[in-house]
Structures are given as structure tokens and as C-alpha cells.
Design a protein around this motif. Sequence first.
Motif, PDB file in Angstrom:
ATOM      1  N   GLN A 149       0.808  -1.116   0.070  1.00  0.00           N
ATOM      2  CA  GLN A 149       0.015   0.030  -0.028  1.00  0.00           C
ATOM      3  C   GLN A 149       0.823   1.315   0.093  1.00  0.00           C
ATOM      4  O   GLN A 149       0.600   2.237  -0.629  1.00  0.00           O
ATOM      5  CB  GLN A 149      -0.952  -0.027   1.209  1.00  0.00           C
ATOM      6  N   ALA A 150       1.622   1.301   0.784  1.00  0.00           N
ATOM      7  CA  ALA A 150       2.907   2.373   0.691  1.00  0.00           C
ATOM      8  C   ALA A 150       3.643   2.658  -0.583  1.00  0.00           C
ATOM      9  O   ALA A 150       3.583   3.635  -1.208  1.00  0.00           O
ATOM     10  CB  ALA A 150       3.909   2.173   1.722  1.00  0.00           C
ATOM     11  N   LYS A 151       3.985   1.540  -1.139  1.00  0.00           N
ATOM     12  CA  LYS A 151       4.584   1.413  -2.518  1.00  0.00           C
ATOM     13  C   LYS A 151       3.579   2.220  -3.575  1.00  0.00           C
ATOM     14  O   LYS A 151       4.037   3.008  -4.474  1.00  0.00           O
ATOM     15  CB  LYS A 151       5.095  -0.022  -2.883  1.00  0.00           C
ATOM     16  N   VAL A 152       2.300   1.612  -3.317  1.00  0.00           N
ATOM     17  CA  VAL A 152       1.336   1.997  -4.604  1.00  0.00           C
ATOM     18  C   VAL A 152       1.038   3.476  -4.461  1.00  0.00           C
ATOM     19  O   VAL A 152       1.073   4.348  -5.190  1.00  0.00           O
ATOM     20  CB  VAL A 152      -0.137   1.443  -4.294  1.00  0.00           C
ATOM     21  N   GLU A 153       1.212   4.094  -2.814  1.00  0.00           N
ATOM     22  CA  GLU A 153       0.941   5.823  -2.787  1.00  0.00           C
ATOM     23  C   GLU A 153       2.115   6.300  -3.164  1.00  0.00           C
ATOM     24  O   GLU A 153       1.944   7.479  -3.763  1.00  0.00           O
ATOM     25  CB  GLU A 153       0.690   5.821  -1.126  1.00  0.00           C
ATOM     26  N   GLU A 154       3.305   5.853  -3.059  1.00  0.00           N
ATOM     27  CA  GLU A 154       4.502   6.466  -3.583  1.00  0.00           C
ATOM     28  C   GLU A 154       4.614   6.538  -5.102  1.00  0.00           C
ATOM     29  O   GLU A 154       4.765   7.546  -5.607  1.00  0.00           O
ATOM     30  CB  GLU A 154       5.824   5.828  -3.049  1.00  0.00           C
ATOM     31  N   THR A 155       3.822   5.363  -5.679  1.00  0.00           N
ATOM     32  CA  THR A 155       3.937   5.583  -7.203  1.00  0.00           C
ATOM     33  C   THR A 155       2.670   6.422  -7.807  1.00  0.00           C
ATOM     34  O   THR A 155       3.015   7.098  -8.599  1.00  0.00           O
ATOM     35  CB  THR A 155       3.425   4.015  -7.729  1.00  0.00           C
ATOM     36  N   LYS A 156       1.790   6.539  -6.955  1.00  0.00           N
ATOM     37  CA  LYS A 156       0.789   7.500  -7.376  1.00  0.00           C
ATOM     38  C   LYS A 156       1.446   9.089  -7.405  1.00  0.00           C
ATOM     39  O   LYS A 156       1.030   9.923  -8.106  1.00  0.00           O
ATOM     40  CB  LYS A 156      -0.474   7.485  -6.520  1.00  0.00           C
ATOM     41  N   LYS A 157       2.013   9.231  -6.328  1.00  0.00           N
ATOM     42  CA  LYS A 157       2.818  10.595  -6.098  1.00  0.00           C
ATOM     43  C   LYS A 157       3.846  10.817  -7.091  1.00  0.00           C
ATOM     44  O   LYS A 157       3.650  11.852  -7.869  1.00  0.00           O
ATOM     45  CB  LYS A 157       3.564  10.590  -4.935  1.00  0.00           C
ATOM     46  N   ALA A 167      -0.810   0.721 -15.567  1.00  0.00           N
ATOM     47  CA  ALA A 167       0.140  -0.279 -15.713  1.00  0.00           C
ATOM     48  C   ALA A 167       1.128  -0.162 -14.621  1.00  0.00           C
ATOM     49  O   ALA A 167       1.509  -1.297 -13.944  1.00  0.00           O
ATOM     50  CB  ALA A 167       0.931  -0.111 -17.036  1.00  0.00           C
ATOM     51  N   GLU A 168       1.408   1.222 -14.101  1.00  0.00           N
ATOM     52  CA  GLU A 168       2.529   1.301 -13.104  1.00  0.00           C
ATOM     53  C   GLU A 168       1.933   0.983 -11.756  1.00  0.00           C
ATOM     54  O   GLU A 168       2.632   0.113 -10.945  1.00  0.00           O
ATOM     55  CB  GLU A 168       2.788   2.820 -13.037  1.00  0.00           C
ATOM     56  N   ILE A 169       0.839   1.234 -11.515  1.00  0.00           N
ATOM     57  CA  ILE A 169       0.156   0.585 -10.186  1.00  0.00           C
ATOM     58  C   ILE A 169      -0.017  -0.759  -9.934  1.00  0.00           C
ATOM     59  O   ILE A 169       0.242  -1.481  -9.006  1.00  0.00           O
ATOM     60  CB  ILE A 169      -1.362   1.409  -9.872  1.00  0.00           C
ATOM     61  N   SER A 170      -0.545  -1.463 -11.037  1.00  0.00           N
ATOM     62  CA  SER A 170      -0.878  -2.728 -11.194  1.00  0.00           C
ATOM     63  C   SER A 170       0.617  -3.590 -10.835  1.00  0.00           C
ATOM     64  O   SER A 170       0.803  -4.751 -10.179  1.00  0.00           O
ATOM     65  CB  SER A 170      -1.373  -3.352 -12.510  1.00  0.00           C
ATOM     66  N   ALA A 171       1.649  -2.934 -11.580  1.00  0.00           N
ATOM     67  CA  ALA A 171       3.124  -3.839 -11.346  1.00  0.00           C
ATOM     68  C   ALA A 171       3.511  -3.738 -10.046  1.00  0.00           C
ATOM     69  O   ALA A 171       3.921  -4.490  -9.523  1.00  0.00           O
ATOM     70  CB  ALA A 171       4.208  -3.007 -12.273  1.00  0.00           C
ATOM     71  N   VAL A 172       3.263  -2.374  -9.149  1.00  0.00           N
ATOM     72  CA  VAL A 172       3.764  -2.291  -8.001  1.00  0.00           C
ATOM     73  C   VAL A 172       2.881  -3.217  -7.081  1.00  0.00           C
ATOM     74  O   VAL A 172       3.352  -3.936  -6.148  1.00  0.00           O
ATOM     75  CB  VAL A 172       3.645  -0.923  -7.416  1.00  0.00           C
ATOM     76  N   LYS A 228       1.280  -5.888  -7.834  1.00  0.00           N
ATOM     77  CA  LYS A 228       1.260  -7.469  -8.349  1.00  0.00           C
ATOM     78  C   LYS A 228       2.708  -7.894  -7.531  1.00  0.00           C
ATOM     79  O   LYS A 228       2.908  -9.062  -6.921  1.00  0.00           O
ATOM     80  CB  LYS A 228       1.556  -7.420  -9.730  1.00  0.00           C
ATOM     81  N   ASP A 229       3.832  -7.006  -7.547  1.00  0.00           N
ATOM     82  CA  ASP A 229       5.088  -7.338  -6.931  1.00  0.00           C
ATOM     83  C   ASP A 229       5.062  -7.452  -5.439  1.00  0.00           C
ATOM     84  O   ASP A 229       5.676  -8.339  -4.781  1.00  0.00           O
ATOM     85  CB  ASP A 229       6.182  -6.405  -7.247  1.00  0.00           C
ATOM     86  N   GLY A 230       4.094  -6.835  -4.984  1.00  0.00           N
ATOM     87  CA  GLY A 230       4.025  -6.701  -3.517  1.00  0.00           C
ATOM     88  C   GLY A 230       3.222  -7.605  -2.796  1.00  0.00           C
ATOM     89  O   GLY A 230       3.133  -7.783  -1.492  1.00  0.00           O
ATOM     90  N   LEU A 231       2.111  -7.972  -3.345  1.00  0.00           N
ATOM     91  CA  LEU A 231       1.111  -8.912  -2.810  1.00  0.00           C
ATOM     92  C   LEU A 231       1.816 -10.291  -2.435  1.00  0.00           C
ATOM     93  O   LEU A 231       2.432 -10.906  -3.092  1.00  0.00           O
ATOM     94  CB  LEU A 231      -0.195  -9.076  -3.897  1.00  0.00           C
ATOM     95  N   PRO A 232       1.240 -10.775  -1.226  1.00  0.00           N
ATOM     96  CA  PRO A 232       1.961 -11.982  -0.880  1.00  0.00           C
ATOM     97  C   PRO A 232       0.991 -13.132  -1.648  1.00  0.00           C
ATOM     98  O   PRO A 232      -0.165 -12.801  -2.107  1.00  0.00           O
ATOM     99  CB  PRO A 232       1.249 -12.098   0.625  1.00  0.00           C
ATOM    100  N   ASP A 233       1.779 -14.220  -1.698  1.00  0.00           N
ATOM    101  CA  ASP A 233       1.106 -15.330  -2.416  1.00  0.00           C
ATOM    102  C   ASP A 233      -0.231 -15.950  -1.522  1.00  0.00           C
ATOM    103  O   ASP A 233       0.113 -16.525  -0.282  1.00  0.00           O
ATOM    104  CB  ASP A 233       2.121 -16.547  -2.534  1.00  0.00           C
ATOM    105  N   ILE A 234      -1.250 -15.748  -1.768  1.00  0.00           N
ATOM    106  CA  ILE A 234      -2.332 -16.342  -1.086  1.00  0.00           C
ATOM    107  C   ILE A 234      -3.134 -17.466  -1.929  1.00  0.00           C
ATOM    108  O   ILE A 234      -3.432 -17.341  -3.191  1.00  0.00           O
ATOM    109  CB  ILE A 234      -3.405 -15.316  -0.881  1.00  0.00           C
ATOM    110  N   PRO A 235      -3.058 -18.604  -1.377  1.00  0.00           N
ATOM    111  CA  PRO A 235      -3.482 -19.963  -2.125  1.00  0.00           C
ATOM    112  C   PRO A 235      -5.031 -19.388  -2.517  1.00  0.00           C
ATOM    113  O   PRO A 235      -5.803 -19.121  -1.851  1.00  0.00           O
ATOM    114  CB  PRO A 235      -3.446 -20.753  -0.824  1.00  0.00           C
ATOM    115  N   GLY A 236      -5.277 -20.159  -3.618  1.00  0.00           N
ATOM    116  CA  GLY A 236      -6.713 -19.906  -4.182  1.00  0.00           C
ATOM    117  C   GLY A 236      -6.696 -18.460  -4.753  1.00  0.00           C
ATOM    118  O   GLY A 236      -8.019 -18.353  -5.602  1.00  0.00           O
ATOM    119  N   LEU A 237      -5.800 -17.700  -4.695  1.00  0.00           N
ATOM    120  CA  LEU A 237      -6.078 -16.245  -5.360  1.00  0.00           C
ATOM    121  C   LEU A 237      -4.994 -16.292  -6.661  1.00  0.00           C
ATOM    122  O   LEU A 237      -3.967 -16.369  -6.485  1.00  0.00           O
ATOM    123  CB  LEU A 237      -5.550 -15.401  -4.015  1.00  0.00           C
TER     124      LEU A 237
END
Length: 105
Positions: free
Chosen positions: A16-24, A87-92, A94-103
Amino acid sequence: MFGDMMGMMNKIKETQAKVEETKKRLETVTLLEKSNDELLTVKITANREIKSIEIDDELLQDKEQLEDYLILTINKAIKKAGEVNEAEISAVAKDGLPDIPGLTS
């Protein structure tokens, strides 16, 4: 299991923090969109904020034509900015989300 949950929560907070940094950062990324004949130029940020519009004197002679140019060129600029933003927000994210089984993405 509790440790895994805490780790996932921390990873989500970091993302979430990285996404906010990217938005800025995207506030400073500017794109130019021109009409096909380059009589109109729109400067827009990747956060879809219009910074300037340049209109050739030729377009000032015909109000209806100018309106058409504005609509077409501004819509193209907004679409391009939206694509860069997503594209920028999705990349950030996707890289930061934890692996959640079934997701899956």
C-alpha cells in the motif's frame, strides 16, 4: 499460521505504501497527446491531470471544429494517461502482494 498472517499483513501494508509512492511519482510523469495534424496539443500527467492545452491559430477560426478537436484529443490523452497509470500501479501491487492460495490474477 499466525506468523504467516502477520507476515502477509505487513507485506500488504508495504505494498500500500509503495502504491501511494507510485501515485505521487505519477503526478510528475507528463504525456503529450497531439491531434493527427498537430494543430492541438494536450499535456497531461499520468494521474490524468491536464497541465496545458496548445491550440494552433487555425483552429480558432472555427468554434465547432475546435470543440471536436478538444473532445477527441483530450479523450485520447486521458486514455493514454489511464493506461500508464494502471500499468504502473498494477506492477507495484502485483510485485508486493503475498502469495495467497486460491487467489489468482
